[in-house]
Scaffold this motif. Structure first.
Motif, PDB file in Angstrom:
ATOM      1  N   ARG A 252       0.832  -1.203   0.000  1.00 22.59           N
ATOM      2  CA  ARG A 252       0.000   0.000   0.000  1.00 22.59           C
ATOM      3  C   ARG A 252       0.873   1.262   0.000  1.00 22.59           C
ATOM      4  O   ARG A 252       0.543   2.254  -0.655  1.00 22.59           O
ATOM      5  N   TYR A 253       2.004   1.218   0.703  1.00 20.73           N
ATOM      6  CA  TYR A 253       2.931   2.348   0.607  1.00 20.73           C
ATOM      7  C   TYR A 253       3.464   2.483  -0.817  1.00 20.73           C
ATOM      8  O   TYR A 253       3.668   3.602  -1.313  1.00 20.73           O
ATOM      9  N   SER A 254       3.702   1.361  -1.479  1.00 19.14           N
ATOM     10  CA  SER A 254       4.144   1.432  -2.867  1.00 19.14           C
ATOM     11  C   SER A 254       3.103   2.129  -3.731  1.00 19.14           C
ATOM     12  O   SER A 254       3.444   2.943  -4.603  1.00 19.14           O
ATOM     13  N   LEU A 255       1.837   1.835  -3.497  1.00 17.64           N
ATOM     14  CA  LEU A 255       0.781   2.503  -4.254  1.00 17.64           C
ATOM     15  C   LEU A 255       0.781   3.998  -3.987  1.00 17.64           C
ATOM     16  O   LEU A 255       0.739   4.808  -4.923  1.00 17.64           O
ATOM     17  N   TYR A 256       0.819   4.375  -2.733  1.00 18.27           N
ATOM     18  CA  TYR A 256       0.782   5.797  -2.399  1.00 18.27           C
ATOM     19  C   TYR A 256       1.997   6.528  -2.966  1.00 18.27           C
ATOM     20  O   TYR A 256       1.885   7.620  -3.534  1.00 18.27           O
ATOM     21  N   LYS A 257       3.171   5.929  -2.815  1.00 19.18           N
ATOM     22  CA  LYS A 257       4.389   6.595  -3.277  1.00 19.18           C
ATOM     23  C   LYS A 257       4.563   6.512  -4.786  1.00 19.18           C
ATOM     24  O   LYS A 257       5.491   7.120  -5.340  1.00 19.18           O
ATOM     25  N   SER A 258       3.672   5.808  -5.465  1.00 19.84           N
ATOM     26  CA  SER A 258       3.685   5.865  -6.926  1.00 19.84           C
ATOM     27  C   SER A 258       3.122   7.182  -7.427  1.00 19.84           C
ATOM     28  O   SER A 258       3.293   7.520  -8.608  1.00 19.84           O
ATOM     29  N   ASP A 259       2.477   7.960  -6.562  1.00 16.29           N
ATOM     30  CA  ASP A 259       1.913   9.251  -6.948  1.00 16.29           C
ATOM     31  C   ASP A 259       3.046  10.265  -7.161  1.00 16.29           C
ATOM     32  O   ASP A 259       3.848  10.507  -6.248  1.00 16.29           O
ATOM     33  N   PRO A 260       3.130  10.890  -8.334  1.00 16.24           N
ATOM     34  CA  PRO A 260       4.254  11.805  -8.602  1.00 16.24           C
ATOM     35  C   PRO A 260       4.254  13.047  -7.717  1.00 16.24           C
ATOM     36  O   PRO A 260       5.335  13.574  -7.392  1.00 16.24           O
ATOM     37  N   ASP A 261       3.083  13.544  -7.314  1.00 18.09           N
ATOM     38  CA  ASP A 261       3.056  14.737  -6.470  1.00 18.09           C
ATOM     39  C   ASP A 261       3.570  14.435  -5.069  1.00 18.09           C
ATOM     40  O   ASP A 261       4.239  15.273  -4.451  1.00 18.09           O
ATOM     41  N   LEU A 262       3.280  13.239  -4.551  1.00 18.25           N
ATOM     42  CA  LEU A 262       3.816  12.855  -3.245  1.00 18.25           C
ATOM     43  C   LEU A 262       5.330  12.689  -3.325  1.00 18.25           C
ATOM     44  O   LEU A 262       6.066  13.130  -2.426  1.00 18.25           O
ATOM     45  N   ARG A 263       5.812  12.084  -4.397  1.00 20.96           N
ATOM     46  CA  ARG A 263       7.259  11.939  -4.548  1.00 20.96           C
ATOM     47  C   ARG A 263       7.930  13.310  -4.646  1.00 20.96           C
ATOM     48  O   ARG A 263       8.994  13.536  -4.062  1.00 20.96           O
ATOM     49  N   ASP A 264       7.298  14.226  -5.373  1.00 21.80           N
ATOM     50  CA  ASP A 264       7.905  15.549  -5.562  1.00 21.80           C
ATOM     51  C   ASP A 264       7.981  16.338  -4.261  1.00 21.80           C
ATOM     52  O   ASP A 264       8.977  17.029  -3.995  1.00 21.80           O
TER      53      ASP A 264
END
Length: 554
Positions: A252-264
């Motif tokens: 589930r963390y992998s899913l969330y951190k797949s979001d580019p805005d969260l990574r940015d």
């Protein structure tokens, strides 16, 4: 989370382990029902897959054979100290695979820290191992850095280089630094919308971001990403179930951190993180889950959730869980300008009185023995206030601290999940703040999916009583889907709570600038999150003067 902000699925059936991973962990506790929670924690410490050593260690991967980018989950930094900052990444060339596509192999990763974005002036470098037992996460506590300085960092393995991140160290201890710009965010349910607020926050000029909880939600996410309504992406079925095991939470963390805005936003600013309930399970309290499950069974789930949280956040080794226990409360300083006392209001709390919804306070909720922080954390906080030499004493935490009456009745309902359900515990902190002479008390809060600004009163039932501090509640990043400037209960809440100075239901974050004379709060909001690309605006701004608590609109 509190009832007023609840948008997730209703309470489901009692939790049943769905695979061997959770059943194996639970058996270590369930077979000895007489164990105390502390003893249960010791038993669970042996179920969380600690790294093997020597001949039993996992084999090393030949990184030259890495065909796909392993840095799909981005980079992050956190908990800046005057001479140190924590750097994080997690390797996952196949992010939606249970093992991230790396199997049970160790992977060597190099890292470097530079003064410039081009990495022409590298000041430190080294190597670290991404271990399968820690989900191939990497954390480097870089020490020996210059205080009050900005840095750039990145990781490398094989032929692959990570995105570059920006971070900074805190000012020297005892330094009379003149200002600090921070932001507070919370509640980012992936299935409720896009992380547009994070996209804008990544562009803000802030020194540090405080994430106040609900980074992750345990609820199922369908193939279309819930409210995101994907048409060109089909999410795997593995996400369409509630998280209960270590593998579930890691993915589930992998899913969330797949979001580019969260990574940015992680790459742009150092984060200081704490959890609320959904990183584990809605409205849990200590060893009690919302469904009344066997505590041993729930502690097995909590151990998995805590472990995955640590693996996926820029946290130091001091926060590594031991079974279902982890010391997340901690203290940071920004010279003499600010002391940050970061709380954990989930792990040690008494079970909610009268259930976990809203209720009129009564003997059960007002029992002096009840606690939201636990005795040890409460003593740590009060002792820290007594020793503080900071101008601003900031308390980042999860649930509404100020009284929040939900109706206009003489005996109004309040949230049993917030500090209103633990009034004796709140009273002890108010008394402790007064005794310590905490003159500039600032509480940062998440949880409720709306923005509030409160004056903290000596007696919330007496509007004329002394104002002791300020509470700034950030809205959600996405949880609750699209909001409105004036929710349906806006008029009721404003009339029922004279100390409530601002209330807005849109998504966003609060940006705060601390200075030697004032603190300024800007409530930054976006109109929609169910479609991407919305603009950000400032809904309201307030200042509070040092030595004169109370909010004044700007």
């Amino acid at each position: 989370m509190a009832l007023s902000g609840r948008t997730g699925p209703p309470h489901g059936p009692a939790f049943t382990p769905h695979d061997a991973e959770l059943r194996a962990a639970a058996r270590h506790v369930a077979r000895r029902r007489f164990l105390t929670v502390t003893a249960a924690a010791a038993a669970l410490a042996f179920t969380t897959n600690l790294p093997a050593r020597g001949a039993f260690a996992a084999p090393r991967l030949d990184t030259a054979r890495l065909a796909d980018d392993p840095f799909t989950l981005g980079v992050a930094s956190g908990d800046p100290l005057p001479d140190s900052v924590l750097l994080w990444t997690r390797l996952a060339p196949v992010p939606f695979a249970p093992d991230g596509g790396l199997g049970q192999q160790r992977v060597e990763v190099s890292w470097e820290v530079a003064l410039d974005e081009y990495f022409a002036v590298v000041v430190q470098r080294g190597t670290a191992l991404a271990l399968p037992e820690y989900g191939h996460s990497v954390r480097v506590d870089v020490r020996g850095l210059a205080p009050g300085s900005r840095y750039h960092y990145r990781f490398r393995t094989g032929a692959w280089i990570s995105p570059a991140g920006r971070t900074r160290t805190a000012p020297p201890a005892g330094d009379d630094t003149s200002s600090l710009r921070l932001a507070a965010v919370a509640c980012q349910a992936y299935h409720d919308g896009y992380y547009t607020a994070h996209r804008h926050l990544a562009q803000e000029d802030v020194d540090v971001v405080f994430h106040l909880g609900d980074y992750l939600y345990e609820y199922a996410v369908d193939s279309a990403g819930g409210a995101r309504g994907y048409t060109d992406v089909v999410l795997p079925d593995v996400f369409n179930r509630e998280t209960t095991t270590l593998t579930d939470y890691r993915m589930r963390y992998s899913l969330y951190k797949s979001d580019p805005d969260l990574r940015d936003v992680h790459a742009a600013h150092p984060f200081v993180v704490t959890w609320d309930d959904h990183e584990t399970e809605n409205n849990y309290a200590g060893a009690a889950d919302e469904n009344g499950s066997d505590p041993a069974q729930f502690l097995a789930r909590r151990a998995a959730a805590y472990r995955a949280y640590w693996e996926n956040q820029p946290l130091r080794a001091d926060q590594l869980p031991q079974g279902p226990d982890a010391q997340l409360f901690r203290r940071l300083h920004w010279g003499t300008l600010a002391q940050f006392d970061l709380l954990d209001t989930r792990q040690y709390r008494s079970d909610q009185a009268y259930g976990d919804t809203s209720h009129v306070p009564g003997p059960e909720s007002d029992d002096p023995a009840r606690t939201l922080t636990g005795d040890a954390q409460e003593r740590w906080l009060l002792d820290g206030w007594g020793a503080s030499t900071a101008l601003w004493n900031v308390m980042p935490q999860q649930v509404c601290f100020s009284q929040r009456r939900m109706d206009l009745n003489a005996e109004a309902k309040v949230s049993m999940d917030a500090w209103d359900g633990y009034r004796a515990s709140r009273g002890r902190l108010v008394a402790g703040a007064k005794a310590a002479g905490v003159g500039n008390w600032l509480v940062l809060t998440g949880d409720v999916h709306v923005a509030y600004a409160f004056d903290i009163k000596d007696d919330f039932d007496d509007p004329g009583s002394a104002t002791l501090g300020t509470e700034l509640t950030c809205s959600s990043v996405a949880s609750g889907r699209d909001g409105s400037a004036r929710p349906a209960n806006w008029d009721t809440y404003m009339r029922a709570n004279p100390h409530l100075r601002f209330y807005d239901g849109r998504r966003g974050y609060v940006r705060v600038e601390l200075g030697r004379e004032t603190a300024r709060a800007d409530y930054r909001v976006v109109p929609v999150v169910t479609t991407p690309g919305a603009a950000v605006s400032t809904a309201a701004s307030f200042v509070t003067k040092a030595g004169s608590p109370g909010l004044t609109p700007v």
